[in-house]
Design an enzyme around this catalytic site. Structure first.
Site, mmCIF file in Angstrom:
data_model
loop_
_atom_site.group_PDB
_atom_site.id
_atom_site.type_symbol
_atom_site.label_atom_id
_atom_site.label_comp_id
_atom_site.label_asym_id
_atom_site.label_seq_id
_atom_site.Cartn_x
_atom_site.Cartn_y
_atom_site.Cartn_z
ATOM 1 N N HIS A 116 21.937 -22.052 17.582
ATOM 2 C CA HIS A 116 23.034 -22.066 16.611
ATOM 3 C C HIS A 116 23.653 -20.678 16.506
ATOM 4 O O HIS A 116 23.076 -19.684 16.968
ATOM 5 C CB HIS A 116 22.504 -22.484 15.224
ATOM 6 C CG HIS A 116 21.567 -21.459 14.652
ATOM 7 N ND1 HIS A 116 20.274 -21.296 15.092
ATOM 8 C CD2 HIS A 116 21.758 -20.508 13.698
ATOM 9 C CE1 HIS A 116 19.697 -20.301 14.435
ATOM 10 N NE2 HIS A 116 20.577 -19.800 13.593
ATOM 11 N N ASP A 118 24.995 -18.264 13.325
ATOM 12 C CA ASP A 118 24.734 -18.297 11.882
ATOM 13 C C ASP A 118 25.959 -18.735 11.070
ATOM 14 O O ASP A 118 27.064 -18.216 11.249
ATOM 15 C CB ASP A 118 24.260 -16.927 11.384
ATOM 16 C CG ASP A 118 22.820 -16.655 11.818
ATOM 17 O OD1 ASP A 118 22.063 -17.625 12.041
ATOM 18 O OD2 ASP A 118 22.474 -15.466 11.943
ATOM 19 N N HIS A 268 21.719 -18.229 19.001
ATOM 20 C CA HIS A 268 20.326 -17.805 19.091
ATOM 21 C C HIS A 268 19.410 -18.928 18.633
ATOM 22 O O HIS A 268 19.859 -19.912 18.014
ATOM 23 C CB HIS A 268 20.076 -16.528 18.295
ATOM 24 C CG HIS A 268 20.439 -16.653 16.844
ATOM 25 N ND1 HIS A 268 21.743 -16.553 16.390
ATOM 26 C CD2 HIS A 268 19.686 -16.887 15.742
ATOM 27 C CE1 HIS A 268 21.767 -16.701 15.081
ATOM 28 N NE2 HIS A 268 20.526 -16.926 14.654
ATOM 29 N N ARG A 284 17.112 -11.122 6.789
ATOM 30 C CA ARG A 284 18.423 -11.230 7.457
ATOM 31 C C ARG A 284 19.570 -11.043 6.470
ATOM 32 O O ARG A 284 19.557 -11.636 5.393
ATOM 33 C CB ARG A 284 18.551 -12.609 8.122
ATOM 34 C CG ARG A 284 19.764 -12.701 9.059
ATOM 35 C CD ARG A 284 19.952 -14.104 9.596
ATOM 36 N NE ARG A 284 20.638 -14.936 8.638
ATOM 37 C CZ ARG A 284 20.708 -16.274 8.713
ATOM 38 N NH1 ARG A 284 20.123 -16.914 9.701
ATOM 39 N NH2 ARG A 284 21.372 -16.954 7.811
HETATM 40 C C1 SIN Z 1 18.006 -16.907 12.563
HETATM 41 O O1 SIN Z 1 18.200 -18.035 12.968
HETATM 42 O O2 SIN Z 1 18.916 -16.223 12.111
HETATM 43 C C2 SIN Z 1 16.630 -16.327 12.605
HETATM 44 C C3 SIN Z 1 16.061 -16.153 13.934
HETATM 45 C C4 SIN Z 1 14.602 -15.779 13.868
HETATM 46 O O3 SIN Z 1 13.940 -16.002 12.839
HETATM 47 O O4 SIN Z 1 14.098 -15.261 14.851
#
Ligand code: SIN
Length: 293
Positions: A116, A118, A268, A284
């Site tokens: 996806h 973000d 990612h 994040r």
């Molecule tokens: C995310 O999807 O922003 C997080 C990725 C992760 O936890 O490695």
């Protein structure tokens, strides 16, 4: 020399950059972000992000406040709809974790285990994210990143032409229902904040003009104007194409890594780990972007 080329040269001079793959991603060496970056360094980081789509900065012992302040240098910050996973002192920080304290999870576990970009489910999705590793397992829990510029540019020209006018429905409720089927459903307020949105399947990077694929697993509900089966097949093909090895960088986390990525031209996916044996705590921030076009 064009203005963009001069800017890129200045950026290369200010930052010590080491490419991570032949096509995308760079490690930034020699910066300690406990000292707020100067405006020139911040500009160089933004320019490097436009050029490389993903930046890795190791050994960043930054506080939550420093994380948020640095993130604000990239733009306004978005507050995640799952308020229970925001840190008490900084609601701009969304926690991803398998850890529980006093019987309550401190973060969203198994978040982002699908490919996806973000917050693509918002009408104005995130332009970039800054993920800071607080605690990481000794094995597993890597994050995979795909260059969606490279994925788009790697498609046959007739496919590029076919998908360029298409639009897709991105649905947070749809994703949530699949990813967290064992949990209480979203509240009415959360649903009201995340109605389905329509995004282009191919988007233009507002700074560079480069095109990229804008798709994703689970989050994209359908492609508009196609029969459901045809749309689902096209989506599956595009997702499978985008995550081919040659477009992907695998990040193996060390504690205190900070990874900054451009959500407008990457996707990612987090990977599993032994969550009975190990703790993972990630912080994040997500920077607001413009309406994709
Ligand atoms: C995310 O999807 O922003 C997080 C990725 C992760 O936890 O490695």
């Amino acid at each position: 020399m064009t203005a963009n080329a001069i800017q890129a040269m200045n950026c290369e001079q200010l930052l010590d950059l080491r490419p991570l793959t032949p096509g995308f991603g760079a490690e930034v060496l020699g910066l300690d972000l406990r000292d707020a970056p100067s405006p020139a360094t911040l500009d160089a980081l933004k320019q490097a992000l436009d050029t490389h789509s993903l930046l890795v900065l190791r050994a960043q012992h930054i506080s939550e406040t420093q994380h948020v302040e640095l993130s604000r240098g990239f733009g306004d910050l978005m507050i995640h709809v799952l308020k229970q996973f925001l840190t008490a002192s900084h609601p701009e920080i969304y926690v991803l974790s398998n850890v529980a304290e006093n019987g309550k999870p401190i973060g969203n576990h198994k978040e982002g285990w699908n490919w996806h970009s973000d917050l693509s489910y918002m009408a104005e999705p995130s332009m970039g994210s800054l993920l800071h590793a607080i605690e990481v397992p000794p094995e597993g829990a890597d994050t995979l990143f795909a260059s969606m510029h490279a994925a788009y540019e790697g498609l046959p020209v007739d496919m590029q032409e076919r998908i360029r006018p298409l639009k897709a429905v991105h649905s947070y409720a749809g994703y949530y229902g699949k990813a967290f089927a064992d949990r209480a459903p979203l509240s009415e307020e959360q649903k009201a904040r995340t109605p389905d949105v329509i995004q282009p399947v191919v988007r233009t990077h507002p700074s560079t003009g480069r095109l990229s694929l804008y798709v994703g697993q689970d989050i994209v509900k359908e492609i508009q104007g196609l029969e459901p089966e045809e749309g689902a097949q096209l989506l599956a093909d595009l997702n499978a194409h985008a995550i081919r090895d040659e477009f992907v960088y695998r990040h193996q986390w060390q504690a205190h890594d900070l990874v900054i990525w451009d959500n407008r031209c990457t996707m990612h996916c987090a990977t599993p780990y032994d969550d009975n044996a190990y703790r993972r705590v990630m912080h994040r921030t997500t920077v607001k972007g413009d309406r994709p076009f």
